[in-house]
Design a protein around this motif. Structure first.
Motif, PDB file in Angstrom:
ATOM      1  N   SER A 205      34.907  24.213  44.440  1.00  0.00           N
ATOM      2  CA  SER A 205      33.668  23.891  45.151  1.00  0.00           C
ATOM      3  C   SER A 205      33.948  22.748  46.118  1.00  0.00           C
ATOM      4  N   ILE A 239      27.363  21.326  49.657  1.00  0.00           N
ATOM      5  CA  ILE A 239      28.205  21.997  48.664  1.00  0.00           C
ATOM      6  C   ILE A 239      28.534  23.386  49.197  1.00  0.00           C
ATOM      7  N   ASN A 241      30.209  26.845  47.736  1.00  0.00           N
ATOM      8  CA  ASN A 241      30.620  27.478  46.486  1.00  0.00           C
ATOM      9  C   ASN A 241      31.720  28.509  46.754  1.00  0.00           C
ATOM     10  N   ASN A 248      25.386  26.861  39.080  1.00  0.00           N
ATOM     11  CA  ASN A 248      24.302  25.873  39.038  1.00  0.00           C
ATOM     12  C   ASN A 248      24.921  24.480  39.037  1.00  0.00           C
ATOM     13  N   TYR A 249      24.471  23.648  39.953  1.00  0.00           N
ATOM     14  CA  TYR A 249      25.032  22.314  40.114  1.00  0.00           C
ATOM     15  C   TYR A 249      23.959  21.247  39.884  1.00  0.00           C
ATOM     16  N   THR A 250      24.429  20.041  39.622  1.00  0.00           N
ATOM     17  CA  THR A 250      23.581  18.849  39.626  1.00  0.00           C
ATOM     18  C   THR A 250      24.272  17.790  40.469  1.00  0.00           C
ATOM     19  N   GLN A 277      19.366  19.761  42.003  1.00  0.00           N
ATOM     20  CA  GLN A 277      19.899  20.783  41.102  1.00  0.00           C
ATOM     21  C   GLN A 277      19.878  22.150  41.794  1.00  0.00           C
ATOM     22  N   LEU A 307      28.967  15.160  41.426  1.00  0.00           N
ATOM     23  CA  LEU A 307      28.668  16.585  41.343  1.00  0.00           C
ATOM     24  C   LEU A 307      29.075  17.102  39.969  1.00  0.00           C
ATOM     25  N   TYR A 308      28.113  17.720  39.278  1.00  0.00           N
ATOM     26  CA  TYR A 308      28.355  18.316  37.971  1.00  0.00           C
ATOM     27  C   TYR A 308      28.063  19.807  38.035  1.00  0.00           C
ATOM     28  N   LYS A 309      28.802  20.573  37.248  1.00  0.00           N
ATOM     29  CA  LYS A 309      28.442  21.969  37.036  1.00  0.00           C
ATOM     30  C   LYS A 309      27.445  22.027  35.888  1.00  0.00           C
ATOM     31  N   TYR A 322      32.478  16.749  38.138  1.00  0.00           N
ATOM     32  CA  TYR A 322      33.383  17.750  38.705  1.00  0.00           C
ATOM     33  C   TYR A 322      33.952  17.286  40.036  1.00  0.00           C
TER      34      TYR A 322
END
Length: 341
Positions: A205, A239, A241, A248-250, A277, A307-309, A322
């Motif tokens: 990503s 972002i 992808n 789904n990201y945060t 999100q 950035l988190y998954k 991430y």
């Protein structure tokens, strides 16, 4: 069945079979590209490749040459092109060549329009061009006498194939014909699978910050580093992808006061500024413009984007992010000194 056929407009009933197939493929491709369920399947590629590489050129050739063509004679002698038209092999070859020429030209035209080169404008342009050429081809072909019109000899092909398969001269010939047909079908299936289900490459990503320049274009430059407390400055987080599946990201934006001890950054104080999100499909890009309004003052504060998954755990583990981006900023208290009277 007969009553249904009578209710169909005469123009549709008279539409040649090959042109009806062209229109059908245009409709199926648009359904495969835009329907929520179908667009996530290989059907998008299976129908999309013929639409880009063959169908527009075929429709254009059909409009230019509505008359039936004659193949060269066995002794190699041919009449002028204007006299004999073009035969099926020439139509197929020219259809590929013209499609490869027409589609980039449509993209070039779109590049100079407000819509740009994106999926929806490209689909509308290619589909619209193909439908327009198909309508023109149908009109020109129907204006000719029936014996002069070009037509695809489907029935002759079917009769010849049936004869070769079921009425072969010997049993050996029949077996060989069946093996040949199975080999062709197997090869076609293997090619289709290779195109529709390509080997999955690296999954990743892209995560980045952008600003707007003087013309309103998003650029990776001229980031704000000097703030006054309570002052708002715009930033755009993005972002892309490339995970080969919907993700789904945060995204969490924090302003942090940090200490650096033995080359290790330790967060002493943190204020969460924003949390996003998004859910992003494969090969799609997400942008979100927002304003950064710091309430913490100090020098060398860290404006960090994490950035988190999925959804991060609580309490927040920053080292488990991430991806990470940050800017070093200075935030000063606003000047409240009253101007001299």
């Amino acid at each position: 069945m007969a009553s249904i056929r009578v209710q169909v407009p005469a123009q549709v009933r008279q539409l040649p079979a090959d042109l009806a197939a062209v229109l059908g493929l245009v409709v199926l491709t648009n359904l495969a590209v835009f329907l929520p369920v179908a667009r996530e399947t290989p059907l998008r590629i299976v129908f999309g490749l013929p639409l880009v590489l063959f169908i527009p050129g075929y429709a254009l050739i059909a409009a230019l040459f509505p008359e039936a063509g004659e193949s060269p004679t066995e002794d190699g002698e041919t009449s002028a092109l204007s006299d004999r038209g073009i035969d099926g092999i020439e139509r197929v070859a020219l259809s590929f060549g013209l499609s490869i020429a027409v589609v980039p030209l449509l993209g070039l035209v779109l590049n100079f329009t407000p819509w740009g080169i994106r999926l929806v404008p490209i689909m509308i342009a290619v589909s619209g061009f193909t439908v327009a050429m198909t309508a023109l081809a149908a009109r020109r072909r129907l204006e000719l006498a029936a014996e002069k019109r070009f037509s695809v000899p489907y029935r002759q092909w079917l009769d010849a194939g049936r004869t070769e398969l079921f009425d072969a001269d010997t049993r050996t010939d029949a077996i060989l014909n069946v093996v040949l047909v199975c080999s062709v079908l197997l090869a076609a299936g293997a090619v289709t699978y290779a195109v529709a289900v390509p080997k999955q490459g690296e999954s990743f990503s892209e995560f980045y910050l952008l600003t707007e320049n003087e013309t309103g274009e998003l650029v990776a430059d001229d980031y704000p580093t000097e703030f006054e407390r309570g002052q708002s400055r715009p930033l755009t987080v993005g972002i892309a992808n490339q995970e080969h599946e919907r993700a789904n990201y945060t995204v969490i934006a924090e302003l942090q006061r940090v200490d650096i001890v033995d080359n290790e950054t330790r967060v002493r104080e943190a204020n969460e500024l924003h949390r996003f999100q998004p859910s992003i499909a494969h090969n799609e890009t997400w942008h979100r413009q927002h304003t950064v309004t710091p309430e913490m003052t100090g020098e060398r504060l860290r404006l960090q984007y994490l950035l988190y998954k999925g959804t991060p755990a609580t309490p927040l583990n920053r080292s488990a992010a991430y991806r990470e981006l940050h800017l070093w900023v200075n935030v000063t208290a606003p000047n409240t000194t009253a101007p001299p009277s």
